[in-house]
Scaffold this active site. Structure first.
Site, PDB file in Angstrom:
ATOM      1  N   LYS A 177      38.839  39.242  43.178  1.00  9.57           N
ATOM      2  CA  LYS A 177      39.827  38.191  42.901  1.00  9.57           C
ATOM      3  C   LYS A 177      39.141  37.075  42.119  1.00  9.57           C
ATOM      4  O   LYS A 177      38.054  36.630  42.496  1.00  9.57           O
ATOM      5  CB  LYS A 177      40.394  37.634  44.209  1.00  9.57           C
ATOM      6  CG  LYS A 177      41.267  38.655  44.924  1.00  9.57           C
ATOM      7  CD  LYS A 177      41.867  38.129  46.178  1.00  9.57           C
ATOM      8  CE  LYS A 177      42.813  39.158  46.773  1.00  9.57           C
ATOM      9  NZ  LYS A 177      42.216  40.515  46.935  1.00  9.57           N
ATOM     10  N   ASP A 188      41.960  41.947  40.780  1.00  4.40           N
ATOM     11  CA  ASP A 188      43.198  41.829  41.561  1.00  4.40           C
ATOM     12  C   ASP A 188      44.036  40.691  40.977  1.00  4.40           C
ATOM     13  O   ASP A 188      43.491  39.751  40.398  1.00  4.40           O
ATOM     14  CB  ASP A 188      42.882  41.477  43.024  1.00  4.40           C
ATOM     15  CG  ASP A 188      42.342  42.664  43.819  1.00  4.40           C
ATOM     16  OD1 ASP A 188      42.492  43.819  43.377  1.00  4.40           O
ATOM     17  OD2 ASP A 188      41.779  42.414  44.902  1.00  4.40           O
ATOM     18  N   ARG A 230      46.656  48.462  37.095  1.00  5.92           N
ATOM     19  CA  ARG A 230      47.145  48.880  38.422  1.00  5.92           C
ATOM     20  C   ARG A 230      48.492  48.182  38.616  1.00  5.92           C
ATOM     21  O   ARG A 230      48.573  46.965  38.519  1.00  5.92           O
ATOM     22  CB  ARG A 230      46.202  48.437  39.532  1.00  5.92           C
ATOM     23  CG  ARG A 230      46.795  48.671  40.924  1.00  5.92           C
ATOM     24  CD  ARG A 230      46.154  47.792  41.997  1.00  5.92           C
ATOM     25  NE  ARG A 230      44.773  48.101  42.233  1.00  5.92           N
ATOM     26  CZ  ARG A 230      43.892  47.192  42.699  1.00  5.92           C
ATOM     27  NH1 ARG A 230      44.269  45.939  42.944  1.00  5.92           N
ATOM     28  NH2 ARG A 230      42.642  47.533  42.898  1.00  5.92           N
ATOM     29  N   ARG A 255      48.710  38.774  54.773  1.00  8.69           N
ATOM     30  CA  ARG A 255      49.608  39.367  53.762  1.00  8.69           C
ATOM     31  C   ARG A 255      50.058  40.757  54.198  1.00  8.69           C
ATOM     32  O   ARG A 255      51.191  41.158  53.951  1.00  8.69           O
ATOM     33  CB  ARG A 255      48.920  39.424  52.389  1.00  8.69           C
ATOM     34  CG  ARG A 255      48.762  38.055  51.731  1.00  8.69           C
ATOM     35  CD  ARG A 255      48.465  38.165  50.243  1.00  8.69           C
ATOM     36  NE  ARG A 255      47.151  38.692  49.964  1.00  8.69           N
ATOM     37  CZ  ARG A 255      46.027  37.965  49.920  1.00  8.69           C
ATOM     38  NH1 ARG A 255      46.065  36.662  50.146  1.00  8.69           N
ATOM     39  NH2 ARG A 255      44.861  38.531  49.648  1.00  8.69           N
ATOM     40  N   ARG A 256      49.159  41.499  54.885  1.00  8.03           N
ATOM     41  CA  ARG A 256      49.547  42.828  55.377  1.00  8.03           C
ATOM     42  C   ARG A 256      50.591  42.698  56.485  1.00  8.03           C
ATOM     43  O   ARG A 256      51.511  43.487  56.568  1.00  8.03           O
ATOM     44  CB  ARG A 256      48.335  43.620  55.910  1.00  8.03           C
ATOM     45  CG  ARG A 256      47.207  43.822  54.935  1.00  8.03           C
ATOM     46  CD  ARG A 256      47.530  44.680  53.731  1.00  8.03           C
ATOM     47  NE  ARG A 256      48.311  44.163  52.647  1.00  8.03           N
ATOM     48  CZ  ARG A 256      47.877  43.402  51.625  1.00  8.03           C
ATOM     49  NH1 ARG A 256      46.645  43.017  51.558  1.00  8.03           N
ATOM     50  NH2 ARG A 256      48.690  43.028  50.662  1.00  8.03           N
TER      51      ARG A 256
END
Ligand SMILES: Cc1cc2nc3c(=O)[nH]c(=O)nc-3n(C[C@H](O)[C@H](O)[C@H](O)COP(=O)(O)OP(=O)(O)OC[C@H]3O[C@@H](n4cnc5c(N)ncnc54)[C@H](O)[C@@H]3O)c2cc1C
Length: 303
Positions: free
Chosen positions: A96, A130, A180, A284-285
């Site tokens: 990131k 990312d 991606r 976040r998950r």
């Protein structure tokens, strides 16, 4: 509502301290995280490689507050790249840009990123940038294109929930960039992102078709069986062989689906996060699936 609350909490210090200091927090995070140190991560990569999966390693961290932390993150990633090469692991890295100081000094970020992709190129592996919240998208794309790295050394992520993504994909295809494609994991206002899931999904299918119509190798990163079926159908219709692109999924999520895709002859890359800075990733998950929160609360009550 719940998603918004969890994403809000993912950026707050109080709940972060509470969860990360409790052993139960660390135990729960292990569902999505390979462990807290590189040895844990390498063990997970070896196991996944043995099963036939490729990997991308994320040394967890984001939004650093000092240049020294960004430089430290870069050194950590260089160690990881050397380890991947020394052990011949089938793994890339994912990074990131706020972990490399994007919020402090974009010049520093660009310099650190160059160090990383050059080392990755020496080892014939790959760095994926990312994509973070919309506040950083423009700067991230600028740093990516200014890096002017070989396409097999550095790639980028596009989020289908952003209105701007169709134009970004057109530009990236012209650059020959490896993309991606994801739905997007951050809390975004309706002024920049589709508020309805149906529109985010339709956008993902549209962008997937644009990407797979180009000659570059791209990654479709989703656990959504409908998105996967749409990708498989499009590839069949266009006569694309399964090695023309790859699927990507997160460590610990829909493992059977990951194995099924391998069995059907596709390349599957698992995104393996590790490290002590797991709190925002973990939140976040949780936000992606309310059932995960139930699991967390049940475990907290049981102690
Ligand atoms: C390899 C990879 C890299 C990513 N990189 C980025 C990035 O750089 N930037 C970014 O913004 N986002 C990134 N994401 C996250 C992505 O944007 C989505 O938030 C996430 O993948 C959930 O969307 P989905 O496509 O799986 O579909 P959804 O519709 O959210 O989920 C489909 C199904 O997958 C399962 N599922 C999904 N998420 C979970 C979960 N957390 N726990 C349990 N089951 C789940 C559920 O069964 C769900 O019904 C990445 C995702 C992957 C797979």
């Amino acid at each position: 509502m719940l998603r918004s609350l969890l994403l809000y909490l993912s950026e707050r210090e109080g709940p972060k301290r509470l969860l990360t200091s409790a052993s139960i927090g660390r135990r729960l995070a292990r569902r999505f995280i390979a462990g807290e140190d590189l040895e844990d991560a390498v063990r997970a990569v070896r196991q996944l490689n043995a099963e036939g999966f490729d990997v991308t390693l994320d040394c967890l961290g984001e939004s650093v507050k000092a240049a020294s932390e960004a430089e430290e993150a870069c050194r950590t990633y260089l160690t990881v790249l050397d380890r991947i090469a020394a052990e011949k692991l089938q793994s890339h890295i994912s990074v990131k840009l706020t972990q490399l100081g994007l919020a402090l000094d974009p010049g520093l970020t660009a310099r650190l990123l160059n160090t990383l992709w050059q080392r990755a190129a020496e080892h014939r592996t790959f760095v994926r940038i990312d994509m973070e919240s919309s506040a950083y998208v423009e700067k991230t794309l600028t740093i990516f294109s200014q890096a002017n790295a070989p396409r097999d050394a550095l790639g980028i992520v596009i989020q289908s929930y952003l209105y701007r993504s169709e134009k970004d994909v057109e530009d990236l295809i012209l650059l020959g960039a490896r993309v991606r494609l994801v739905k997007g994991a951050y809390q975004e206002p309706p002024s920049v992102a589709f508020p309805d899931k149906a529109d985010v999904d339709a956008s993902l299918v549209r962008l997937m078709e644009m990407l797979l119509s180009s000659t570059t190798y791209h990654a479709i990163a989703t656990h959504d069986p409908r998105m996967i079926a749409a990708t498989e159908a499009f590839a069949r219709e266009k006569g694309l062989s399964p090695d023309r692109f790859e699927f990507q999924m997160l460590y610990g999520i829909r493992r059977q689906l990951q194995r099924d895709l391998l069995r059907r002859g596709y390349r599957v890359r698992v995104y393996v996060p590790y490290g002590t800075h797991w709190y925002p990733y973990f939140m976040r998950r949780l936000a992606e699936r309310p059932a995960n929160l139930l699991f967390l609360l049940q475990n907290l009550v049981r102690g």
